[in-house]
Every structure is written in structure tokens, then in C-alpha cells.
Design a protein around this motif. Structure first.
Motif, PDB file in Angstrom:
ATOM      1  N   GLY A  23       0.780  -1.229   0.000  1.00  0.00           N
ATOM      2  CA  GLY A  23       0.000   0.000   0.000  1.00  0.00           C
ATOM      3  C   GLY A  23       0.812   1.280   0.000  1.00  0.00           C
ATOM      4  O   GLY A  23       0.264   2.352  -0.230  1.00  0.00           O
ATOM      5  N   SER A  24       2.106   1.216   0.298  1.00  0.00           N
ATOM      6  CA  SER A  24       2.871   2.459   0.347  1.00  0.00           C
ATOM      7  C   SER A  24       3.327   2.934  -1.034  1.00  0.00           C
ATOM      8  O   SER A  24       3.824   4.034  -1.165  1.00  0.00           O
ATOM      9  N   CYS A  25       3.170   2.120  -2.046  1.00  0.00           N
ATOM     10  CA  CYS A  25       3.448   2.549  -3.413  1.00  0.00           C
ATOM     11  C   CYS A  25       2.148   3.121  -3.980  1.00  0.00           C
ATOM     12  O   CYS A  25       1.182   2.382  -4.164  1.00  0.00           O
ATOM     13  N   LEU A  26       2.139   4.400  -4.220  1.00  0.00           N
ATOM     14  CA  LEU A  26       0.913   5.035  -4.704  1.00  0.00           C
ATOM     15  C   LEU A  26       0.964   5.195  -6.215  1.00  0.00           C
ATOM     16  O   LEU A  26       1.883   5.791  -6.756  1.00  0.00           O
ATOM     17  N   SER A  27      -0.044   4.663  -6.858  1.00  0.00           N
ATOM     18  CA  SER A  27      -0.077   4.776  -8.313  1.00  0.00           C
ATOM     19  C   SER A  27      -0.407   6.216  -8.705  1.00  0.00           C
ATOM     20  O   SER A  27      -1.203   6.881  -8.048  1.00  0.00           O
ATOM     21  N   PRO A  28       0.225   6.695  -9.768  1.00  0.00           N
ATOM     22  CA  PRO A  28      -0.027   8.075 -10.187  1.00  0.00           C
ATOM     23  C   PRO A  28      -1.406   8.224 -10.835  1.00  0.00           C
ATOM     24  O   PRO A  28      -1.913   7.276 -11.446  1.00  0.00           O
ATOM     25  N   ALA A  29      -1.963   9.384 -10.679  1.00  0.00           N
ATOM     26  CA  ALA A  29      -3.240   9.680 -11.325  1.00  0.00           C
ATOM     27  C   ALA A  29      -2.987   9.961 -12.800  1.00  0.00           C
ATOM     28  O   ALA A  29      -2.040  10.669 -13.150  1.00  0.00           O
ATOM     29  N   PRO A  30      -3.805   9.408 -13.674  1.00  0.00           N
ATOM     30  CA  PRO A  30      -3.600   9.685 -15.100  1.00  0.00           C
ATOM     31  C   PRO A  30      -3.891  11.150 -15.416  1.00  0.00           C
ATOM     32  O   PRO A  30      -4.739  11.769 -14.772  1.00  0.00           O
ATOM     33  N   PRO A  31      -3.177  11.691 -16.369  1.00  0.00           N
ATOM     34  CA  PRO A  31      -3.402  13.097 -16.716  1.00  0.00           C
ATOM     35  C   PRO A  31      -4.741  13.282 -17.428  1.00  0.00           C
ATOM     36  O   PRO A  31      -5.249  12.371 -18.084  1.00  0.00           O
ATOM     37  N   LEU A  47      -0.327  19.446 -21.943  1.00  0.00           N
ATOM     38  CA  LEU A  47      -0.748  18.046 -22.024  1.00  0.00           C
ATOM     39  C   LEU A  47       0.439  17.120 -22.250  1.00  0.00           C
ATOM     40  O   LEU A  47       0.531  16.043 -21.648  1.00  0.00           O
ATOM     41  N   ARG A  48       1.367  17.541 -23.103  1.00  0.00           N
ATOM     42  CA  ARG A  48       2.590  16.753 -23.336  1.00  0.00           C
ATOM     43  C   ARG A  48       3.387  16.603 -22.043  1.00  0.00           C
ATOM     44  O   ARG A  48       3.830  15.509 -21.692  1.00  0.00           O
ATOM     45  N   ARG A  49       3.560  17.720 -21.359  1.00  0.00           N
ATOM     46  CA  ARG A  49       4.324  17.713 -20.108  1.00  0.00           C
ATOM     47  C   ARG A  49       3.652  16.817 -19.063  1.00  0.00           C
ATOM     48  O   ARG A  49       4.313  16.047 -18.381  1.00  0.00           O
ATOM     49  N   ASP A  50       2.326  16.947 -18.945  1.00  0.00           N
ATOM     50  CA  ASP A  50       1.593  16.114 -17.989  1.00  0.00           C
ATOM     51  C   ASP A  50       1.717  14.625 -18.334  1.00  0.00           C
ATOM     52  O   ASP A  50       1.897  13.796 -17.442  1.00  0.00           O
ATOM     53  N   ALA A  51       1.632  14.288 -19.602  1.00  0.00           N
ATOM     54  CA  ALA A  51       1.738  12.891 -20.021  1.00  0.00           C
ATOM     55  C   ALA A  51       3.143  12.355 -19.749  1.00  0.00           C
ATOM     56  O   ALA A  51       3.305  11.234 -19.242  1.00  0.00           O
ATOM     57  N   GLU A  52       4.169  13.140 -20.054  1.00  0.00           N
ATOM     58  CA  GLU A  52       5.546  12.700 -19.805  1.00  0.00           C
ATOM     59  C   GLU A  52       5.798  12.518 -18.313  1.00  0.00           C
ATOM     60  O   GLU A  52       6.449  11.559 -17.897  1.00  0.00           O
ATOM     61  N   THR A  53       5.280  13.443 -17.517  1.00  0.00           N
ATOM     62  CA  THR A  53       5.406  13.315 -16.063  1.00  0.00           C
ATOM     63  C   THR A  53       4.702  12.054 -15.582  1.00  0.00           C
ATOM     64  O   THR A  53       5.219  11.312 -14.739  1.00  0.00           O
ATOM     65  N   TYR A  54       3.525  11.794 -16.129  1.00  0.00           N
ATOM     66  CA  TYR A  54       2.770  10.595 -15.759  1.00  0.00           C
ATOM     67  C   TYR A  54       3.570   9.331 -16.063  1.00  0.00           C
ATOM     68  O   TYR A  54       3.673   8.431 -15.222  1.00  0.00           O
ATOM     69  N   PHE A  55       4.148   9.250 -17.258  1.00  0.00           N
ATOM     70  CA  PHE A  55       4.907   8.043 -17.623  1.00  0.00           C
ATOM     71  C   PHE A  55       6.145   7.870 -16.745  1.00  0.00           C
ATOM     72  O   PHE A  55       6.500   6.746 -16.372  1.00  0.00           O
ATOM     73  N   THR A  56       6.786   8.956 -16.374  1.00  0.00           N
ATOM     74  CA  THR A  56       7.916   8.893 -15.443  1.00  0.00           C
ATOM     75  C   THR A  56       7.441   8.379 -14.086  1.00  0.00           C
ATOM     76  O   THR A  56       8.079   7.515 -13.473  1.00  0.00           O
ATOM     77  N   ASP A  57       6.312   8.907 -13.629  1.00  0.00           N
ATOM     78  CA  ASP A  57       5.759   8.476 -12.340  1.00  0.00           C
ATOM     79  C   ASP A  57       5.331   7.009 -12.361  1.00  0.00           C
ATOM     80  O   ASP A  57       5.486   6.300 -11.374  1.00  0.00           O
ATOM     81  N   VAL A  58       4.812   6.548 -13.492  1.00  0.00           N
ATOM     82  CA  VAL A  58       4.414   5.147 -13.622  1.00  0.00           C
ATOM     83  C   VAL A  58       5.643   4.240 -13.515  1.00  0.00           C
ATOM     84  O   VAL A  58       5.608   3.204 -12.841  1.00  0.00           O
TER      85      VAL A  58
END
Length: 95
Positions: A23-31, A47-58
Motif C-alpha cells: 500500500g505504500s506505493c501510490l499509483s499516479p493519477a492519469p493526466p 498536455l505533453r508535459r503532464d503525459a511525460e510526467t505521468y509516464f515517469t511516475d508510472v
């Protein structure tokens, strides 16, 4: 033989339960991605920046899950060994 079966049963139960412990690994919210073409064009950079950040977080999230799974598996292995020794001790006491 009974000890081996009990030990294997404990390993299966512990490995299934590891998902709850992770439970301590929190999945990122999709952009947010708009459906309107004008909004897509207007906010393309954001939108590009948010998507790239999301993929890094994933990627970080998956690495976290891998670490936790490895840690919990090692812990389960140690507990299984301890439990096997307990069962042997109890068997010795009964006979």
C-alpha cells in the motif's frame, strides 16, 4: 511430508497477501486529456508535459512495487523458515 505441505501453504498465503502490504506505493493519477480538438491544440504543451510526467511516475511506481514485492518475499521466506521450525518443535513435543 506434512511439514512440507504446511510450509508450502504458508508460502502461497503470504505471497498472495503481499498485494495488501504494498500500500505504500501510490499509483499516479492519469493526466486529464480533453476530447475537444481546440482544447488539445490550445493546451498541447501542458498536455505533453503532464503525459511525460505521468509516464515517469508510472515507471517509479512499478520500481516501487518491484522493491516491495522483493522485500515482502524475502520476509515471507524467513517467516516460513521460522514457522517450519515451530512446527518441527511442536511435532517433537507431541511424540
Amino acid at each position: 511430508m506434512a511439514l512440507l505441505k504446511q510450509t508450502l501453504a504458508v508460502m502461497v498465503v503470504l505471497s498472495c497477501g503481499s498485494a495488501a502490504i504494498a500500500g505504500s506505493c501510490l499509483s499516479p493519477a492519469p493526466p486529464w486529456m480533453p476530447t475537444d480538438a481546440d482544447d488539445l491544440r490550445a493546451y498541447a504543451d501542458l498536455l505533453r508535459r503532464d503525459a511525460e510526467t505521468y509516464f515517469t511516475d508510472v515507471e517509479q511506481y512499478f520500481r516501487c512495487l518491484d522493491r516491495q514485492r522483493r522485500d515482502v518475499f524475502e520476509e515471507a521466506r524467513a517467516v516460513t523458515g521460522d514457522y517450519a521450525r515451530l512446527l518441527e518443535l511442536l511435532d517433537d513435543v507431541r511424540y
